[in-house]
Design a protein around this motif. Structure first.
Motif, PDB file in Angstrom:
ATOM      1  N   GLY A 138       0.786  -1.028  -0.139  1.00 51.35           N
ATOM      2  CA  GLY A 138      -0.101  -0.079  -0.075  1.00 51.35           C
ATOM      3  C   GLY A 138       0.584   1.182   0.138  1.00 51.35           C
ATOM      4  N   ILE A 139       1.990   1.261  -0.050  1.00 51.61           N
ATOM      5  CA  ILE A 139       3.104   2.138   0.068  1.00 51.61           C
ATOM      6  C   ILE A 139       3.765   2.219  -1.379  1.00 51.61           C
ATOM      7  CG2 ILE A 139       4.896   3.464   1.000  1.00 51.61           C
ATOM      8  CD1 ILE A 139       2.404   3.733   2.555  1.00 51.61           C
ATOM      9  N   GLU A 140       3.700   3.071  -2.239  1.00 48.14           N
ATOM     10  CA  GLU A 140       4.390   3.219  -3.555  1.00 48.14           C
ATOM     11  C   GLU A 140       5.444   4.179  -3.630  1.00 48.14           C
ATOM     12  OE1 GLU A 140       3.630   2.761  -8.333  1.00 48.14           O
ATOM     13  OE2 GLU A 140       1.894   3.272  -6.955  1.00 48.14           O
ATOM     14  N   ILE A 141       6.776   3.904  -3.899  1.00 48.68           N
ATOM     15  CA  ILE A 141       7.685   4.874  -4.034  1.00 48.68           C
ATOM     16  C   ILE A 141       8.606   4.500  -5.181  1.00 48.68           C
ATOM     17  CG2 ILE A 141      10.021   5.599  -2.977  1.00 48.68           C
ATOM     18  CD1 ILE A 141       9.206   4.500  -0.209  1.00 48.68           C
ATOM     19  N   LEU A 142       8.553   5.756  -6.034  1.00 50.39           N
ATOM     20  CA  LEU A 142       9.092   5.768  -7.364  1.00 50.39           C
ATOM     21  C   LEU A 142       9.791   7.196  -7.593  1.00 50.39           C
ATOM     22  CD1 LEU A 142       6.439   4.361  -9.960  1.00 50.39           C
ATOM     23  CD2 LEU A 142       8.635   3.287  -9.477  1.00 50.39           C
ATOM     24  N   ASN A 143      10.987   7.251  -8.619  1.00 49.00           N
ATOM     25  CA  ASN A 143      11.263   8.414  -8.903  1.00 49.00           C
ATOM     26  C   ASN A 143      10.197   9.140  -9.864  1.00 49.00           C
ATOM     27  OD1 ASN A 143      12.038   8.393 -11.930  1.00 49.00           O
ATOM     28  ND2 ASN A 143      12.887   6.631 -11.108  1.00 49.00           N
ATOM     29  N   THR A 144      10.073  10.702  -9.428  1.00 49.47           N
ATOM     30  CA  THR A 144       8.912  11.186 -10.431  1.00 49.47           C
ATOM     31  C   THR A 144       8.834  10.966 -11.910  1.00 49.47           C
ATOM     32  OG1 THR A 144       9.290  12.862  -8.737  1.00 49.47           O
ATOM     33  CG2 THR A 144       7.691  13.273 -10.470  1.00 49.47           C
ATOM     34  N   LYS A 145       9.805  11.062 -12.595  1.00 46.30           N
ATOM     35  CA  LYS A 145       9.993  10.806 -13.871  1.00 46.30           C
ATOM     36  C   LYS A 145       9.214   9.423 -14.198  1.00 46.30           C
ATOM     37  CE  LYS A 145      14.000  13.275 -15.558  1.00 46.30           C
ATOM     38  NZ  LYS A 145      15.436  13.020 -16.384  1.00 46.30           N
TER      39      LYS A 145
ATOM     40  N   LEU B 100       5.263   9.416 -13.537  1.00 44.24           N
ATOM     41  CA  LEU B 100       4.717  10.231 -14.557  1.00 44.24           C
ATOM     42  C   LEU B 100       4.519   9.535 -15.819  1.00 44.24           C
ATOM     43  CD1 LEU B 100       6.265  13.663 -14.164  1.00 44.24           C
ATOM     44  CD2 LEU B 100       3.957  13.138 -13.994  1.00 44.24           C
ATOM     45  N   LYS B 101       5.308   8.435 -16.187  1.00 45.18           N
ATOM     46  CA  LYS B 101       5.348   7.400 -17.310  1.00 45.18           C
ATOM     47  C   LYS B 101       4.480   6.522 -16.951  1.00 45.18           C
ATOM     48  CE  LYS B 101      10.163   8.424 -19.134  1.00 45.18           C
ATOM     49  NZ  LYS B 101      11.550   7.861 -19.147  1.00 45.18           N
ATOM     50  N   LYS B 102       4.650   5.904 -15.812  1.00 41.56           N
ATOM     51  CA  LYS B 102       3.657   4.735 -15.416  1.00 41.56           C
ATOM     52  C   LYS B 102       2.040   5.095 -15.332  1.00 41.56           C
ATOM     53  CE  LYS B 102       3.094   1.230 -11.705  1.00 41.56           C
ATOM     54  NZ  LYS B 102       3.705   0.494 -10.350  1.00 41.56           N
ATOM     55  N   TYR B 103       1.899   6.321 -14.892  1.00 44.01           N
ATOM     56  CA  TYR B 103       0.423   6.744 -14.562  1.00 44.01           C
ATOM     57  C   TYR B 103       0.046   8.018 -15.386  1.00 44.01           C
ATOM     58  CZ  TYR B 103       0.784   3.665 -10.482  1.00 44.01           C
ATOM     59  OH  TYR B 103       1.128   2.554  -9.429  1.00 44.01           O
ATOM     60  N   SER B 104      -0.481   7.883 -16.339  1.00 41.39           N
ATOM     61  CA  SER B 104      -0.954   8.951 -17.037  1.00 41.39           C
ATOM     62  C   SER B 104      -1.775  10.233 -16.167  1.00 41.39           C
ATOM     63  CB  SER B 104      -1.746   8.784 -18.190  1.00 41.39           C
ATOM     64  OG  SER B 104      -2.785   7.947 -18.178  1.00 41.39           O
ATOM     65  N   TRP B 105      -2.484   9.617 -15.324  1.00 41.24           N
ATOM     66  CA  TRP B 105      -3.529  10.555 -14.553  1.00 41.24           C
ATOM     67  C   TRP B 105      -2.623  11.393 -13.709  1.00 41.24           C
ATOM     68  CZ3 TRP B 105      -2.162   9.652  -9.626  1.00 41.24           C
ATOM     69  CH2 TRP B 105      -1.854   8.397  -9.317  1.00 41.24           C
ATOM     70  N   LEU B 106      -1.453  11.201 -13.427  1.00 43.54           N
ATOM     71  CA  LEU B 106      -0.492  11.870 -12.604  1.00 43.54           C
ATOM     72  C   LEU B 106      -0.185  13.361 -12.949  1.00 43.54           C
ATOM     73  CD1 LEU B 106       1.280  11.730  -9.680  1.00 43.54           C
ATOM     74  CD2 LEU B 106       2.851  10.666 -10.936  1.00 43.54           C
ATOM     75  N   LYS B 107      -0.204  13.464 -14.294  1.00 51.38           N
ATOM     76  CA  LYS B 107       0.187  14.802 -14.682  1.00 51.38           C
ATOM     77  C   LYS B 107      -0.763  15.875 -14.276  1.00 51.38           C
ATOM     78  CE  LYS B 107       2.221  12.883 -18.838  1.00 51.38           C
ATOM     79  NZ  LYS B 107       1.913  12.681 -20.651  1.00 51.38           N
ATOM     80  N   LYS B 108      -2.040  15.480 -13.874  1.00 55.59           N
ATOM     81  CA  LYS B 108      -3.278  16.520 -13.457  1.00 55.59           C
ATOM     82  C   LYS B 108      -2.445  16.995 -12.199  1.00 55.59           C
ATOM     83  CE  LYS B 108      -6.430  13.453 -11.594  1.00 55.59           C
ATOM     84  NZ  LYS B 108      -7.767  12.935 -11.451  1.00 55.59           N
TER      85      LYS B 108
END
Length: 359
Positions: free
Chosen positions: A41-48, A51-59
């Motif tokens: 339930g805790i996800e950690i990624l670099n921001t780049k 943003l590639k993994k989740y298209s909705w994150l751009k909003k």
């Protein structure tokens, strides 16, 4: 991935221990070295990559902070960036702190960072961020951090920074608080820094609470401008902006606070306590309160002074040198008890402070 021993030791100085089995993000300059979570339930990624993994994150990008705010947000929006993305899933509650570190290793580098933290409905998390620079180096750190707290969520965010006399540090933090959410920002700086300028801003919806707290030790020629801002848009929303400051040598410290009450039964308080240890140092408190609703309540309080002679003489009469007595009084004044620290984070912060004042 293997981390240089020197970097590991530097991280310990800001409360980050890579030997702990905790969710961790480590970035050196622009490169993510560690992005690890062992908690469901805790996800950690670099921001780049996020943003590639989740298209909705751009909003969410530049939603909590206006990229036209100043020259540093403009720079950040137009240049290469990386940073961390932390997502806490719905109803996930974690006491173990997530560790995050942004390390500046290349001399005179401009480290452009953009962090996005999303706490989904009903979640609760503690984040401990330690940011520092390799010894005897200079550089610029531009840190954009955007927090999104959904309904009934809670985020406790503690930053420990240790920079150098040649470092310019420009964090820009924004948080959007949905109904019944709680956001706490604890900022700690106890090392010399050429320039530090930050003022987290929260936008509070109904029944949400924000706590913006700073613990600052101004040393040498540091120029520190730290504060907080809360826009209370929701009914029964509240904010506390509080700072504890010691200024020595030639340090200049400004403590700002701004609370705007737009809603019924909104409450806010700004408090600054300062201790001046040099005639060449300076502390300035600048509170600003604005209300647009007659049923709101906003207050502020500030006090700046010097060490009392009787306290100093008493400790020296007990066998302490003048320097030891001043250090003891200073460490007591900079006690983090006033901060909103979870127990697990408090232990790490107290250890850091103890080492700082016994060096």
């Amino acid at each position: 991935m293997q981390v240089e021993k020197k970097i590991e030791e530097d991280l310990k100085k800001v409360g980050i221990n890579l030997e702990n089995d905790q969710p961790t993000y480590l970035q050196v300059d622009y490169s993510p070295i560690i992005q690890f979570s062992n908690i469901k339930g805790i996800e950690i990624l670099n921001t780049k990559d996020a943003l590639k993994k989740y298209s909705w994150l751009k909003k969410y990008l530049w939603k909590a902070i206006n990229k036209e705010k100043d020259e540093y947000t403009k720079y950040s929006s137009k240049h290469e960036f990386n940073g961390y993305f932390i997502r806490i899933r719905k109803n996930v509650k974690v006491d173990v702190p997530i560790q995050a570190c942004l390390y500046l290793n290349t001399n005179k580098l401009i480290q452009n960072v953009h962090n996005i933290i999303i706490a989904e409905e009903g979640s609760s998390v503690n984040i401990l961020t330690g940011c520092t620079i390799s010894s005897h180096k200079a550089g610029t750190h531009i840190g954009i951090s955007e927090f999104f707290l959904m309904k009934n969520s809670k985020v406790n965010f503690t930053m420990i920074h240790a920079w150098s006399e040649g470092t310019e540090v420009r964090p820009r933090t924004g948080a959007i608080l949905k109904e019944n959410s709680i956001f706490t920002s604890n900022y700690i700086l106890l090392t010399p820094t050429k320039i530090l300028q930050t003022a987290p801003k929260t936008i509070n919806e109904e029944n949400s609470k924000s706590y913006l707290k700073s613990l600052l030790l101004g040393l040498k020629n540091s120029n520190i401008d730290v504060g907080g801002e809360s826009i209370l848009n929701g009914k029964n929303s509240s904010s506390l902006i509080e700072s504890r400051i010691v200024a020595k040598e030639n340090a200049k410290v400004i403590s700002r606070g701004r609370i705007v009450a737009n809603s019924e039964n909104a409450k806010g308080h700004i408090e600054c306590k300062g201790l001046l240890l040099s005639n060449k140092a300076e502390i300035q408190a600048i509170p600003e309160l604005q209300t647009k609703n007659k049923k709101s309540e906003l207050t502020h309080e500030a006090s700046i002074g010097k060490i009392k002679e009787e306290e100093l003489w008493y400790l020296m009469s007990r066998g302490l040198s003048e320097e030891e007595a001043i250090n003891l009084i200073t460490s007591g004044f900079l006690n983090p008890e006033f901060m909103e620290l979870p127990f697990s984070v408090k232990i790490q912060v107290e250890k850091y402070l103890k080492e700082k004042f016994t060096m």
